[in-house]
Design a protein around this motif. Structure first.
Motif, PDB file in Angstrom:
ATOM      1  N   MET A   1       3.081   4.208   4.087  1.00  0.00           N
ATOM      2  CA  MET A   1       3.103   3.392   5.287  1.00  0.00           C
ATOM      3  C   MET A   1       2.503   2.039   4.951  1.00  0.00           C
ATOM      4  O   MET A   1       1.307   1.845   4.983  1.00  0.00           O
ATOM      5  CB  MET A   1       2.292   4.037   6.391  1.00  0.00           C
ATOM      6  N   SER A   2       3.287   1.129   4.610  1.00  0.00           N
ATOM      7  CA  SER A   2       2.778  -0.183   4.246  1.00  0.00           C
ATOM      8  C   SER A   2       3.073  -1.177   5.332  1.00  0.00           C
ATOM      9  O   SER A   2       4.170  -1.262   5.843  1.00  0.00           O
ATOM     10  CB  SER A   2       3.422  -0.641   2.931  1.00  0.00           C
ATOM     11  N   SER A   3       2.062  -1.963   5.686  1.00  0.00           N
ATOM     12  CA  SER A   3       2.244  -2.928   6.751  1.00  0.00           C
ATOM     13  C   SER A   3       2.630  -4.290   6.221  1.00  0.00           C
ATOM     14  O   SER A   3       3.109  -5.134   6.930  1.00  0.00           O
ATOM     15  CB  SER A   3       0.947  -3.061   7.547  1.00  0.00           C
ATOM     16  N   GLY A   4       2.364  -4.530   4.924  1.00  0.00           N
ATOM     17  CA  GLY A   4       2.549  -5.871   4.408  1.00  0.00           C
ATOM     18  C   GLY A   4       1.392  -6.747   4.833  1.00  0.00           C
ATOM     19  O   GLY A   4       0.533  -6.355   5.610  1.00  0.00           O
ATOM     20  N   VAL A   5       1.329  -7.941   4.312  1.00  0.00           N
ATOM     21  CA  VAL A   5       0.240  -8.837   4.650  1.00  0.00           C
ATOM     22  C   VAL A   5       0.544  -9.548   5.950  1.00  0.00           C
ATOM     23  O   VAL A   5       1.651 -10.005   6.178  1.00  0.00           O
ATOM     24  CB  VAL A   5       0.035  -9.877   3.525  1.00  0.00           C
ATOM     25  N   SER A   6      -0.439  -9.610   6.797  1.00  0.00           N
ATOM     26  CA  SER A   6      -0.300 -10.368   8.033  1.00  0.00           C
ATOM     27  C   SER A   6      -0.866 -11.757   7.793  1.00  0.00           C
ATOM     28  O   SER A   6      -2.073 -11.918   7.689  1.00  0.00           O
ATOM     29  CB  SER A   6      -1.075  -9.679   9.164  1.00  0.00           C
ATOM     30  N   ALA A 127      -5.655   4.530   8.750  1.00  0.00           N
ATOM     31  CA  ALA A 127      -4.759   3.397   8.994  1.00  0.00           C
ATOM     32  C   ALA A 127      -4.481   2.574   7.751  1.00  0.00           C
ATOM     33  O   ALA A 127      -3.666   1.646   7.804  1.00  0.00           O
ATOM     34  CB  ALA A 127      -5.352   2.485  10.077  1.00  0.00           C
ATOM     35  N   ALA A 128      -5.138   2.880   6.628  1.00  0.00           N
ATOM     36  CA  ALA A 128      -4.968   2.053   5.430  1.00  0.00           C
ATOM     37  C   ALA A 128      -4.666   2.906   4.207  1.00  0.00           C
ATOM     38  O   ALA A 128      -5.472   2.999   3.276  1.00  0.00           O
ATOM     39  CB  ALA A 128      -6.223   1.208   5.193  1.00  0.00           C
ATOM     40  N   PRO A 129      -3.484   3.540   4.159  1.00  0.00           N
ATOM     41  CA  PRO A 129      -3.108   4.340   2.989  1.00  0.00           C
ATOM     42  C   PRO A 129      -2.709   3.445   1.828  1.00  0.00           C
ATOM     43  O   PRO A 129      -2.325   2.286   2.015  1.00  0.00           O
ATOM     44  CB  PRO A 129      -1.909   5.147   3.496  1.00  0.00           C
ATOM     45  N   ALA A 130      -2.806   3.990   0.620  1.00  0.00           N
ATOM     46  CA  ALA A 130      -2.322   3.277  -0.561  1.00  0.00           C
ATOM     47  C   ALA A 130      -0.795   3.229  -0.520  1.00  0.00           C
ATOM     48  O   ALA A 130      -0.163   4.055   0.136  1.00  0.00           O
ATOM     49  CB  ALA A 130      -2.805   3.989  -1.826  1.00  0.00           C
ATOM     50  N   PRO A 131      -0.189   2.264  -1.213  1.00  0.00           N
ATOM     51  CA  PRO A 131       1.272   2.126  -1.145  1.00  0.00           C
ATOM     52  C   PRO A 131       1.994   3.242  -1.875  1.00  0.00           C
ATOM     53  O   PRO A 131       1.447   3.879  -2.783  1.00  0.00           O
ATOM     54  CB  PRO A 131       1.515   0.774  -1.833  1.00  0.00           C
ATOM     55  N   GLY A 160      -3.290   0.524  -4.941  1.00  0.00           N
ATOM     56  CA  GLY A 160      -3.833   0.438  -3.595  1.00  0.00           C
ATOM     57  C   GLY A 160      -4.633  -0.814  -3.325  1.00  0.00           C
ATOM     58  O   GLY A 160      -5.020  -1.078  -2.187  1.00  0.00           O
ATOM     59  N   ASP A 161      -4.907  -1.622  -4.370  1.00  0.00           N
ATOM     60  CA  ASP A 161      -5.634  -2.878  -4.188  1.00  0.00           C
ATOM     61  C   ASP A 161      -4.697  -4.061  -3.954  1.00  0.00           C
ATOM     62  O   ASP A 161      -5.172  -5.157  -3.633  1.00  0.00           O
ATOM     63  CB  ASP A 161      -6.496  -3.177  -5.418  1.00  0.00           C
ATOM     64  N   LEU A 162      -3.393  -3.875  -4.110  1.00  0.00           N
ATOM     65  CA  LEU A 162      -2.453  -4.966  -3.894  1.00  0.00           C
ATOM     66  C   LEU A 162      -2.492  -5.391  -2.428  1.00  0.00           C
ATOM     67  O   LEU A 162      -2.418  -4.561  -1.535  1.00  0.00           O
ATOM     68  CB  LEU A 162      -1.035  -4.520  -4.282  1.00  0.00           C
ATOM     69  N   VAL A 163      -2.586  -6.696  -2.195  1.00  0.00           N
ATOM     70  CA  VAL A 163      -2.762  -7.175  -0.816  1.00  0.00           C
ATOM     71  C   VAL A 163      -1.503  -7.022   0.022  1.00  0.00           C
ATOM     72  O   VAL A 163      -1.533  -7.299   1.222  1.00  0.00           O
ATOM     73  CB  VAL A 163      -3.215  -8.651  -0.797  1.00  0.00           C
ATOM     74  N   THR A 164      -0.409  -6.603  -0.576  1.00  0.00           N
ATOM     75  CA  THR A 164       0.806  -6.327   0.198  1.00  0.00           C
ATOM     76  C   THR A 164       0.791  -4.928   0.793  1.00  0.00           C
ATOM     77  O   THR A 164       1.738  -4.529   1.469  1.00  0.00           O
ATOM     78  CB  THR A 164       2.046  -6.479  -0.698  1.00  0.00           C
ATOM     79  N   SER A 165      -0.269  -4.164   0.542  1.00  0.00           N
ATOM     80  CA  SER A 165      -0.389  -2.802   1.082  1.00  0.00           C
ATOM     81  C   SER A 165      -1.462  -2.769   2.165  1.00  0.00           C
ATOM     82  O   SER A 165      -2.319  -3.648   2.255  1.00  0.00           O
ATOM     83  CB  SER A 165      -0.755  -1.818  -0.038  1.00  0.00           C
ATOM     84  N   ASP A 166      -1.421  -1.725   2.992  1.00  0.00           N
ATOM     85  CA  ASP A 166      -2.447  -1.549   4.020  1.00  0.00           C
ATOM     86  C   ASP A 166      -3.828  -1.406   3.393  1.00  0.00           C
ATOM     87  O   ASP A 166      -4.788  -2.045   3.818  1.00  0.00           O
ATOM     88  CB  ASP A 166      -2.142  -0.314   4.867  1.00  0.00           C
ATOM     89  N   SER A 167      -3.936  -0.537   2.387  1.00  0.00           N
ATOM     90  CA  SER A 167      -5.233  -0.308   1.753  1.00  0.00           C
ATOM     91  C   SER A 167      -5.726  -1.567   1.054  1.00  0.00           C
ATOM     92  O   SER A 167      -6.912  -1.904   1.118  1.00  0.00           O
ATOM     93  CB  SER A 167      -5.132   0.839   0.737  1.00  0.00           C
TER      94      SER A 167
END
Length: 222
Positions: A1-6, A127-131, A160-167
């Motif tokens: 569940m990735s939200s992407g960067v806001s 709410a912040a899973p790894a990609p 999971g540290d990539l800023v394009t992921s929720d985590s």
């Protein structure tokens, strides 16, 4: 569940680091919220169509089941969030909310999801899973650059540290402020007034889930 960067919220946080706005950041999973809308709308449409066909008994029979599934969807994918404030980090999960003060954070991990290690135990943000694998393959080199220093393990970062992921987005914000406090010596001098994690159970949600489960069983087997 990735939200992407806001871009708005992340830019707002970065501008706070330069003193222009307050340290307030809330992360919701965009995927989870879209999924919630689709699923709940589908349940509501199903009930309306059934009732519109004059099948009121059928609609009443499936209403508790649809209500239960809709509530589960809301509790699992819409409501959870990660909130960063001046006093610490608040993790709103499915059935409980956990508050962690800045001096209590010992380590921030993102192997499977955003995870905070504290003297009182380890807590994970729903709410912040790894990609997933697809998100990792589609990541670009730039996504792993200019992260907080504590993100790097042996010169590399976890997916999971990539800023394009929720985590990754949540970890970026938390680590940025945590490192500022640490480097300024505030965490060394600070001692938490708390002797255990502050946990607030979502009793109304739990009660509603139990009630709808029992009602669903009654309507299904009668």
């Amino acid at each position: 569940m990735s939200s992407g960067v806001s871009p708005f919220t992340l830019d707002a946080w970065l501008s706070w680091e330069h003193g222009s706005v307050s340290p307030n950041f809330t992360l919701h999973s965009r995927f989870g919220r879209v999924l919630s809308i689709v699923v709940i709308a589908a349940f509501a449409a199903g009930l309306l169509v059934t009732a519109g066909q004059g099948r009121w008994l059928d609609a009443l029979q499936v209403a508790p089941v649809f209500g239960l599934l809709g509530l589960l969807t809301w509790a699992m994918f819409w409501r959870p969030n990660v909130r960063v404030t001046a006093s610490g980090v608040i993790l709103r999960n499915v059935l409980r909310t956990i508050e962690v003060a800045w001096p209590e954070i010992r380590r921030i991990d993102t192997k499977y999801a955003l995870t905070l290690e504290t003297p009182h135990g380890t807590v994970t943000a729903w709410a912040a899973p790894a990609p997933g694998r697809h998100a990792v393959f589609s990541a670009v080199r730039q996504d792993g650059k200019n992260l907080p220093e504590s993100s790097y393990l042996a010169g590399t970062v976890r997916p999971g540290d990539l800023v394009t992921s929720d985590s990754g987005q949540a970890a970026f914000v938390i680590r940025s402020h945590w490192e500022q406090l640490r480097d300024a010596g505030h965490l060394d001098a600070a001692t938490s007034e708390f002797t255990k994690l502050r946990v607030s159970w979502h009793w109304r949600t739990i009660a509603a889930l139990v009630a709808l489960t029992l009602l669903s069983m009654l309507t299904t087997f009668n």
